[in-house]
Design a protein around this motif. Sequence first.
Motif, short mmCIF file in Angstrom:
data_model
loop_
_atom_site.label_atom_id
_atom_site.label_comp_id
_atom_site.label_asym_id
_atom_site.label_seq_id
_atom_site.Cartn_x
_atom_site.Cartn_y
_atom_site.Cartn_z
N TRP A 191 0.84 -1.21 0.00
CA TRP A 191 0.00 0.00 0.00
C TRP A 191 0.87 1.25 0.00
CZ3 TRP A 191 -1.07 3.95 3.62
CH2 TRP A 191 -2.21 4.72 3.34
N LEU A 192 1.92 1.26 0.82
CA LEU A 192 2.81 2.42 0.90
C LEU A 192 3.55 2.65 -0.41
CD1 LEU A 192 4.30 1.84 4.47
CD2 LEU A 192 2.85 3.76 3.78
N THR A 193 4.00 1.59 -1.04
CA THR A 193 4.78 1.74 -2.28
C THR A 193 3.93 2.21 -3.46
OG1 THR A 193 4.57 -0.61 -2.81
CG2 THR A 193 6.55 0.07 -1.61
N LYS A 194 2.62 2.25 -3.29
CA LYS A 194 1.74 2.81 -4.33
C LYS A 194 1.62 4.32 -4.20
CE LYS A 194 -0.98 -1.34 -4.92
NZ LYS A 194 -2.28 -2.00 -4.68
N GLY A 195 2.44 4.91 -3.32
CA GLY A 195 2.43 6.36 -3.16
C GLY A 195 1.55 6.86 -2.03
N ASN A 196 0.97 5.96 -1.28
CA ASN A 196 0.14 6.36 -0.15
C ASN A 196 1.01 6.71 1.05
OD1 ASN A 196 -2.52 5.67 -1.35
ND2 ASN A 196 -1.64 3.62 -1.38
N VAL A 197 0.69 7.81 1.70
CA VAL A 197 1.45 8.24 2.88
C VAL A 197 0.45 8.58 3.99
CG1 VAL A 197 3.11 9.87 3.83
CG2 VAL A 197 3.30 9.15 1.44
N PRO A 198 0.35 7.74 5.02
CA PRO A 198 -0.59 8.03 6.11
C PRO A 198 -0.03 9.09 7.06
CG PRO A 198 0.63 6.04 6.59
CD PRO A 198 1.05 6.48 5.21
N ASP A 199 -0.90 9.63 7.87
CA ASP A 199 -0.49 10.59 8.89
C ASP A 199 -0.05 9.89 10.17
OD1 ASP A 199 -1.22 13.13 7.50
OD2 ASP A 199 -3.20 12.20 7.52
N LEU A 200 -0.47 8.63 10.35
CA LEU A 200 -0.13 7.84 11.53
C LEU A 200 -0.25 6.38 11.17
CD1 LEU A 200 0.28 7.68 14.72
CD2 LEU A 200 -2.21 7.52 14.84
#
Length: 130
Positions: free
Chosen positions: A40-49
């Motif tokens: 999920w992260l490597t698809k460009g998603n960046v969570p706040d926490l």
Amino acid sequence: MKKNVLVIDDSLPIRYLLEAVLSRKHKVTSAGDGLSAMAWLTKGNVPDLIITDLQMPNIDGWELIDYLSTSNLYQQIPVIVLSGIINSKETFQNKHYDNVRGILTKPFDPVMLLDKVDGIFDNRFMYVFS
């Protein structure tokens, strides 16, 4: 605007509980293990926490935190560890996990967790340990 929280736990009931509690105030994305979270992260998603368990299949919480804390893209994202493993604040500080902002032991009080999450977002809490 709602903050984006990534919840990572191999227990489906825990994920459902976290989604139910957090989704009232925040946007919640969940993953069943560190590998799914990494995808999920490597698809460009960046969570706040990020809230993560430690013991999970594939990529466990320790490996995920190692990756996050050494990545230029993700090292500033605060992490709360929610685990049945009892660890101390010193364990994380000795490993230089500056992004780990909290450790909560299962079982946990969902209302207290929400308060801690909001405290991190509001900069009321630098570290959360219980």
